[in-house]
Design a protein around this motif. Structure first.
Motif, short mmCIF file in Angstrom:
data_model
loop_
_atom_site.label_atom_id
_atom_site.label_comp_id
_atom_site.label_asym_id
_atom_site.label_seq_id
_atom_site.Cartn_x
_atom_site.Cartn_y
_atom_site.Cartn_z
N ARG A 1 -12.91 22.00 -24.22
CA ARG A 1 -12.60 21.59 -25.60
C ARG A 1 -12.10 22.77 -26.41
O ARG A 1 -12.57 23.89 -26.27
N ASP A 2 -11.18 22.49 -27.30
CA ASP A 2 -10.68 23.49 -28.23
C ASP A 2 -11.75 23.71 -29.30
O ASP A 2 -12.21 22.73 -29.93
N PRO A 3 -12.19 24.94 -29.54
CA PRO A 3 -13.27 25.16 -30.50
C PRO A 3 -12.90 24.84 -31.94
O PRO A 3 -13.76 24.49 -32.74
N MET A 4 -11.62 24.93 -32.29
CA MET A 4 -11.22 24.68 -33.67
C MET A 4 -11.13 23.18 -33.97
O MET A 4 -11.62 22.71 -34.99
N THR A 5 -10.51 22.42 -33.07
CA THR A 5 -10.27 21.00 -33.35
C THR A 5 -11.31 20.09 -32.71
O THR A 5 -11.48 18.96 -33.13
N GLY A 6 -11.95 20.57 -31.65
CA GLY A 6 -12.89 19.73 -30.92
C GLY A 6 -12.21 18.81 -29.92
O GLY A 6 -12.87 18.05 -29.22
N LEU A 7 -10.87 18.87 -29.87
CA LEU A 7 -10.13 18.03 -28.93
C LEU A 7 -10.16 18.66 -27.54
O LEU A 7 -10.33 19.86 -27.38
N TYR A 8 -9.97 17.79 -26.52
CA TYR A 8 -9.89 18.30 -25.16
C TYR A 8 -8.67 19.19 -25.01
O TYR A 8 -7.63 18.97 -25.63
N ASN A 9 -8.77 20.21 -24.16
CA ASN A 9 -7.69 21.15 -23.98
C ASN A 9 -6.85 20.83 -22.74
O ASN A 9 -7.06 19.82 -22.07
N ARG A 10 -5.90 21.71 -22.45
CA ARG A 10 -4.98 21.51 -21.33
C ARG A 10 -5.73 21.43 -19.99
O ARG A 10 -5.36 20.67 -19.12
N ARG A 11 -6.76 22.23 -19.82
CA ARG A 11 -7.55 22.20 -18.58
C ARG A 11 -8.12 20.80 -18.36
O ARG A 11 -8.03 20.24 -17.28
N TYR A 12 -8.73 20.25 -19.40
CA TYR A 12 -9.29 18.90 -19.28
C TYR A 12 -8.19 17.88 -19.01
O TYR A 12 -8.36 16.98 -18.19
N PHE A 13 -7.07 18.02 -19.72
CA PHE A 13 -5.95 17.11 -19.55
C PHE A 13 -5.49 17.11 -18.08
O PHE A 13 -5.31 16.05 -17.49
N SER A 14 -5.33 18.30 -17.49
CA SER A 14 -4.89 18.40 -16.09
C SER A 14 -5.89 17.72 -15.16
O SER A 14 -5.50 16.99 -14.24
N GLU A 15 -7.18 17.97 -15.38
CA GLU A 15 -8.21 17.34 -14.55
C GLU A 15 -8.22 15.83 -14.72
O GLU A 15 -8.35 15.08 -13.74
N ALA A 16 -8.07 15.36 -15.95
CA ALA A 16 -8.09 13.92 -16.23
C ALA A 16 -6.88 13.23 -15.61
O ALA A 16 -7.00 12.14 -15.05
N VAL A 17 -5.70 13.85 -15.72
CA VAL A 17 -4.50 13.25 -15.13
C VAL A 17 -4.67 13.14 -13.62
O VAL A 17 -4.38 12.09 -13.02
N GLU A 18 -5.16 14.20 -12.99
CA GLU A 18 -5.36 14.17 -11.54
C GLU A 18 -6.35 13.08 -11.15
O GLU A 18 -6.12 12.31 -10.20
N ARG A 19 -7.43 12.96 -11.89
CA ARG A 19 -8.45 11.94 -11.63
C ARG A 19 -7.87 10.54 -11.81
O ARG A 19 -8.08 9.66 -10.98
N GLU A 20 -7.12 10.33 -12.88
CA GLU A 20 -6.57 9.00 -13.16
C GLU A 20 -5.45 8.62 -12.20
O GLU A 20 -5.31 7.45 -11.85
N VAL A 21 -4.65 9.59 -11.78
CA VAL A 21 -3.61 9.30 -10.78
C VAL A 21 -4.28 8.83 -9.49
O VAL A 21 -3.85 7.86 -8.87
N GLY A 22 -5.34 9.52 -9.08
CA GLY A 22 -6.09 9.11 -7.89
C GLY A 22 -6.67 7.72 -8.03
O GLY A 22 -6.59 6.90 -7.11
N ARG A 23 -7.21 7.42 -9.19
CA ARG A 23 -7.77 6.09 -9.43
C ARG A 23 -6.67 5.04 -9.41
O ARG A 23 -6.84 3.96 -8.84
N GLY A 24 -5.52 5.35 -10.02
CA GLY A 24 -4.40 4.41 -10.01
C GLY A 24 -3.93 4.12 -8.59
O GLY A 24 -3.63 2.97 -8.25
#
Length: 170
Positions: A107-130
Motif C-alpha cells: 500500500r502507498d503510505p500517503m493515499t492508502g491505495l494498493y501500489n504497483r507491486r500489489y497490482f502486479s500480483e493481483a493481475v497475475e492471480r486474476e489471469v490464472g483464475r480467468g
C-alpha cells in the motif's frame, strides 16, 4: 479479544466487568488462580465455573481456563500455561508483524491505495483464475490529467493533496 489493547472485558450479557481475575491478570501481567467464591471473580455467574486460571499473553490478551472443581489449578499449571502461552503470544505477535509488513509493502503510505507491486500480483492471480474458469478479466486504469504540471507549478505538497483527494474519491 480482537485487538492488542484490551481495556475492558464483558460478562455474558455484554455488561462491562470492571474487576475480576481477567482484568487483574491483564493489568498486572501476572497469572491469577480464582474460585467462584473470590470477590469480584465473576466465575460462577459469568462462566458457570467453580474455579479457574487467567494467564496473560503480553499485550495479546488473557487465556482463561475453567473447571467445575474449586481447587483444580496449582503452581505447576501456572508455570506450564505461562510457558506455552508465552510461545503462543510471541507467535501471535510475529503473525501480526508479518501482516503489517505485508500491508506496508503493498500500500502507498500517503493515499492508502494498493501500489504497483500489489497490482502486479493481483493481475497475475486474476489471469490464472480467468484461465482456470475459461473467462477473461478486465481492469481499469485512471490517469490524473495534468498532474505533472500541478507538481511543477504548485509544488509537491499540492500534488500530494490532489492524489489524496483522488484516492478518497475512489
Amino acid at each position: 479479544e480482537t485487538g492488542s489493547d484490551v481495556s475492558v472485558a464483558c460478562d455474558a450479557s455484554g455488561d462491562a466487568i470492571t474487576g475480576g481475575p481477567i482484568l487483574e491478570a491483564y493489568d498486572r501481567q501476572q497469572s491469577v488462580i480464582f474460585r467462584s467464591t473470590d470477590e469480584g471473580s465473576c466465575a460462577e455467574n459469568v462462566f458457570g465455573l467453580a474455579g479457574g486460571i487467567c494467564v496473560p499473553m503480553g499485550g495479546q490478551g488473557v487465556f482463561v481456563g475453567g473447571s467445575s472443581q474449586v481447587r483444580s489449578y496449582g503452581d505447576k499449571d501456572v508455570r506450564l500455561l505461562e510457558l506455552l502461552l508465552g510461545h503462543t503470544g510471541e507467535s501471535l505477535r510475529r503473525i501480526r508483524l508479518v501482516r503489517e509488513l505485508r500491508e506496508q509493502a503493498t500500500r502507498d503510505p500517503m493515499t492508502g491505495l494498493y501500489n504497483r507491486r500489489y497490482f502486479s500480483e493481483a493481475v497475475e492471480r486474476e489471469v490464472g483464475r480467468g484461465r482456470r474458469h475459461g473467462r477473461g478479466i478486465g481492469f481499469l486504469m485512471i490517469d490524473v490529467n495534468g498532474f505533472k504540471a500541478i507538481n511543477d507549478t504548485r509544488g509537491h505538497h499540492v500534488g500530494d493533496t490532489v492524489l489524496r483527494a483522488v484516492a478518497d474519491f475512489l
